[in-house]
Design an enzyme around this catalytic site. Structure first.
Site, PDB file in Angstrom:
ATOM      1  N   ASP A 142       0.664  -0.937   0.110  1.00  0.00           N
ATOM      2  CA  ASP A 142       0.155  -0.195   0.021  1.00  0.00           C
ATOM      3  C   ASP A 142       1.081   1.374   0.021  1.00  0.00           C
ATOM      4  OD1 ASP A 142      -2.518   2.153   0.225  1.00  0.00           O
ATOM      5  OD2 ASP A 142      -3.215   0.680   2.089  1.00  0.00           O
ATOM      6  N   ASP A 184     -10.472   2.047  -3.159  1.00  0.00           N
ATOM      7  CA  ASP A 184     -11.124   2.177  -2.120  1.00  0.00           C
ATOM      8  C   ASP A 184     -12.827   2.268  -2.161  1.00  0.00           C
ATOM      9  OD1 ASP A 184      -9.024   1.220   0.029  1.00  0.00           O
ATOM     10  OD2 ASP A 184      -8.998   3.440   0.578  1.00  0.00           O
TER      11      ASP A 184
HETATM   12  C1  DGJ Z   1      -5.482   2.135   1.983  1.00  0.00           C
HETATM   13  C2  DGJ Z   1      -6.346   0.789   0.914  1.00  0.00           C
HETATM   14  O1  DGJ Z   1      -6.683   1.162  -0.191  1.00  0.00           O
HETATM   15  C3  DGJ Z   1      -7.125   0.204   1.920  1.00  0.00           C
HETATM   16  O2  DGJ Z   1      -7.709  -1.140   1.315  1.00  0.00           O
HETATM   17  C4  DGJ Z   1      -6.744  -0.831   2.967  1.00  0.00           C
HETATM   18  O3  DGJ Z   1      -5.469  -1.664   3.147  1.00  0.00           O
HETATM   19  C5  DGJ Z   1      -6.208   0.660   3.819  1.00  0.00           C
HETATM   20  N1  DGJ Z   1      -5.136   1.692   3.396  1.00  0.00           N
HETATM   21  C6  DGJ Z   1      -5.136   0.252   4.733  1.00  0.00           C
HETATM   22  O4  DGJ Z   1      -4.918   0.793   6.073  1.00  0.00           O
END
Ligand code: DGJ
EC number: 3.2.1.22
Length: 747
Positions: free
Chosen positions: A483, A553
């Site tokens: 991430d 997201d």
């Molecule tokens: C952002 C990501 O896009 C989410 O799927 C998740 O992993 C969060 N970060 C966790 O902090």
């Protein structure tokens, strides 16, 4: 898939280069003073002298190259490697600041080389060949006499795809330091401006929306200044002819294989010539090139289609799936995963995770992914980043023991990392406060309470690598979600000279690539999924290291229609992480049927992101069926040919797409209704890509391929506005969707 049909001819007499593979031609020639003049790019045409395409007219207020000549002006010529200020006033492909402050250069032809194969770009992601017969490369060397700087222009043409890739190497063979202020990897002058510009733009949670506008005199551009390719603009643009749609018409698609600041622009001059340029964003960029040093620009992919956007996308898909993505997972079926993020956020312990994993295994899930919160003192998003060792408060028995437990349940195990970040509340920050990107004596700006590590420093990359290796070895990871949750600010590197501060963004990206490379070399069997707050770094550069990416997201099925539709313009279905999540949806609060959530997520790297224990018995049955369906068809979904049929951007409250297997024996068609309407018109869906003569079966009905493509397939909504017994499908509702599988009926 590849037979070498690529040719690169140099006609000595006409001084003309012609790249051709039977699908496309790319032609340019040398002027009498060694400049490269663009002649043609488009559908393949025969080899002959096309010099007549060079039009030189005397025009008022023009400047000229040769004294006593009122014709030869670079301002009026289409070029391959333009420079500013030597009769051309449009944006250049290179800008080199010299020690005396001048930026004037005059690069002219020195030599060229043509060979089978494709050279790898040093330390940069790029498309590749598996053997030299897959295409040909032309390297043209240009030289500026005054500085002794040489530029190598790399052109590779693929044998069986309408694809040309471009990049440049700037080599300082002189004795003075040079500063590269601009270097476009592609500069292509097109003879007119009758195009619509299409970009994929948006924001967090609504990435890659399709946006279009006609080209006009002046500059139109998209860019990133955030250090990552960004949610706001994807490094892709298509130039479409006015009549081009999904199935017909000419379109040129271009994408940059790079994950940092980029610029794509089209400059339409006053004579309607379009200059398309793609490369690292000159904003905030400057590279100090010392004598003997070389700078390589990232690769640009150029795709041509004369059968509309679907064909352009299919070319990108095939290229990215097979000749950009690498490693064992390139060709393997992706596991059905469950990710705990939306199920638990930071509120989990081992028992909770195990209960989710057990239920997941019961329904057929294959991989358990533990997201954010398992490490350091990460109890919320204020602390822990940089400390990649287990959070003992949460997982007292350690990560190895949890991994073993998950494996004993029958699932593979994967973990989330955010390697590029640090929280001030962390051991790493306490030990190395200077590793964080910041500008001395200035305020330090955070994003989600976190700061960015300077990945331009090898020791930072090494430290994170070592930390990650311990965890990977201990838990024998099979999957990593990488991430990246904030853009770069306060960009500065105190170890570099003041003259090198323009290098920090690019050095950072190279550091990210370096860590990926170190990890995939040491652990070739790990499946990587890239992520950046959803799709903030969903770009071709990342696909070279991680064959799939978390698309957004926003996990709402209806929002995902647009996101996945836009993303499919160039990214393969197998690359789009797509999960079924709980309702009410956590981003939109919307209630959608679990069937529709599955029907959308099937068209991606499929998984679940919820606590299955919270579902009803009835929903669990649906989930089981979904997983069975996906496992049966995932190889068709990931390797098949994707067609967009109805665009959710057209505002008719619906969307449709389909996938046809390479042998055309199986087709999976999906139609999504957004809002329910009353007493709807009759509707048919015209399928694509089938074999006209095959007989296809769906339920008990038989259809010929040509029938499904020409007569169409009935998708009318049975609702008359009254839910009565006469309706074939009486229950109609908002956010409904349907999937049909057509299989060839063998006699
Ligand atoms: C952002 C990501 O896009 C989410 O799927 C998740 O992993 C969060 N970060 C966790 O902090």
């Amino acid at each position: 898939m590849f037979n070498n049909r690529a040719t690169i001819n140099f006609l000595e007499e006409d001084q003309q280069f012609h790249l051709n593979n039977g699908l496309i031609s790319y032609i340019f020639k040398l002027s009498s003073d060694g400049k490269l003049l663009q002649l043609y790019y488009g559908k393949a045409i025969p080899d002959k002298d096309y010099s007549y395409l060079i039009e030189m007219h005397h025009r008022p207020m023009t400047t000229y190259r040769q004294e006593n000549d009122l014709l030869y002006s670079l301002e009026h010529l289409k070029q391959e490697f333009p420079e500013y200020g030597t009769t051309d006033f449009r944006h250049p492909a290179i800008s080199l600041r010299q020690e005396n402050g001048s930026k004037i250069t005059d690069f002219v032809y020195l030599k060229h080389e043509i060979f089978n194969g494709k050279p790898q770009l040093e330390n940069l992601p790029a498309t590749y060949f598996e053997n030299d017969s897959e295409g040909k490369t032309l390297v043209i060397t240009l030289k500026d006499k005054v500085t002794n700087v040489e530029v190598e222009l790399l052109y590779t043409i693929f044998s069986d795809l309408p694809v040309i890739t471009r990049s440049s190497r700037v080599i300082n063979k002189g004795s003075q330091v040079q500063f590269i202020e601009e270097i476009a990897s592609l500069s292509l002058d097109l003879p007119d401006a009758d195009y619509d510009w299409m970009q994929l733009s948006g924001a967090w949670g609504r990435e890659r929306a399709v946006k279009e506008r006609p080209l006009q005199q002046g500059i139109q551009s998209i860019e990133s200044t955030r250090g990552i390719s960004s949610h706001q603009h994807n490094p892709f643009v298509a130039l479409k002819r006015k009549n081009t749609d999904e199935t017909s018409g000419v379109v040129i698609g271009t994408a940059l294989v790079y994950s940092g600041n980029f610029l794509i622009q089209a400059e339409v001059d006053t004579w309607d010539v379009t200059r398309l340029q793609v490369g690292i964003n000159p904003f905030g960029f400057q590279w100090q090139l010392n004598p003997t040093e070389t700078f390589t620009s990232p690769e640009v992919v150029l795709v041509y289609s004369n059968c509309g956007l679907n064909q352009m996308s299919q070319t990108f898909h095939q290229l990215f799936r097979k000749r950009l993505a690498r490693g064992v997972w390139r060709d393997k079926d992706r596991p059905v995963l469950i990710n705990n993020w939306e199920a638990t956020y930071f509120d989990f312990d081992e028992d909770k995770l195990v209960s989710i994993a057990e239920k997941a295994h019961d329904v057929g899930v294959e991989l358990f992914v533990l997201d954010d919160g398992w490490f350091g003192e990460r109890n919320n998003d204020h602390s822990g980043l940089g400390d990649w060792f287990v959070n003992k408060t949460r997982l007292p028995r350690g990560i190895g023991s949890l991994a073993e437990k998950i494996r004993s349940i029958g699932l593979k195990f994967g973990l989330w990392f955010e390697p590029e970040m640090v929280n001030k509340e962390s051991k790493l920050y306490k030990e190395h406060p200077d590793w964080m990107i910041h500008t001395p004596n200035r305020k330090e700006n955070h994003g989600r309470n976190q700061f960015v590590l300077n990945f331009g420093m090898q020791e930072v990359v090494d430290e994170i690598f070592n930390q990650m290796c311990s965890i990977i070895d201990e838990s024998k990871l099979e999957y990593i979600k990488w991430d990246m949750n904030r853009p770069l600010t306060d960009v500065y590197d105190a170890r570099l000279e003041s003259s090198q501060q323009g290098e920090v963004f690019h050095r950072y990206v190279l550091g990210v690539y370096r860590l990926y490379e170190m990890l995939i070399t040491k652990y070739p069997n790990i499946l990587f999924e890239s992520c950046s707050s959803g799709g903030g770094r969903f770009d071709p550069g990342m696909l070279y290291y991680a064959p799939q990416a978390w698309t957004s997201d926003d996990s709402d099925a209806i929002e995902r229609l647009k996101i996945q539709y836009g993303t499919s313009m160039l990214y393969p279905i197998s690359s789009m992480g797509a999960h079924v999540s709980i309702v009410p949806n956590h981003q939109t609060n919307r209630l959608t049927p679990i069937e529709t959530r599955g029907n959308v997520a099937f068209f991606g790297a499929f998984g679940y992101e919820l606590d299955l224990n919270q579902l009803t018995e009835k929903e669990i049955l649906v989930v089981k069926k979904q997983i069975t369906f996906y496992k049966k068809y995932r190889s068709v979904i990931h390797n098949g040919i994707f067609y967009r049929l109805i665009s959710p951007f057209d505002c008719d409250e619906q969307a449709a797409w389909m996938i046809v297997s390479e042998d055309k024996k199986t087709a999976i068609v999906a139609h999504y209704k957004i809002l329910n309407k009353v007493n709807q018109p009759y509707k048919r869906l015209y399928l694509q890509g089938l074999h006209s003569e095959f007989v296809y079966q769906n339920d008990d009905q038989l259809y010929s391929g040509s029938e499904l493509m020409n007569v169409g397939f009935i998708i009318s909504d049975a609702s008359s506005g009254q839910n009565n017994e006469q309706n074939i499908r009486p229950e109609t509702y908002d956010f409904d969707s349907r999937i049909w599988v057509f299989t060839q009926k063998e006699d």
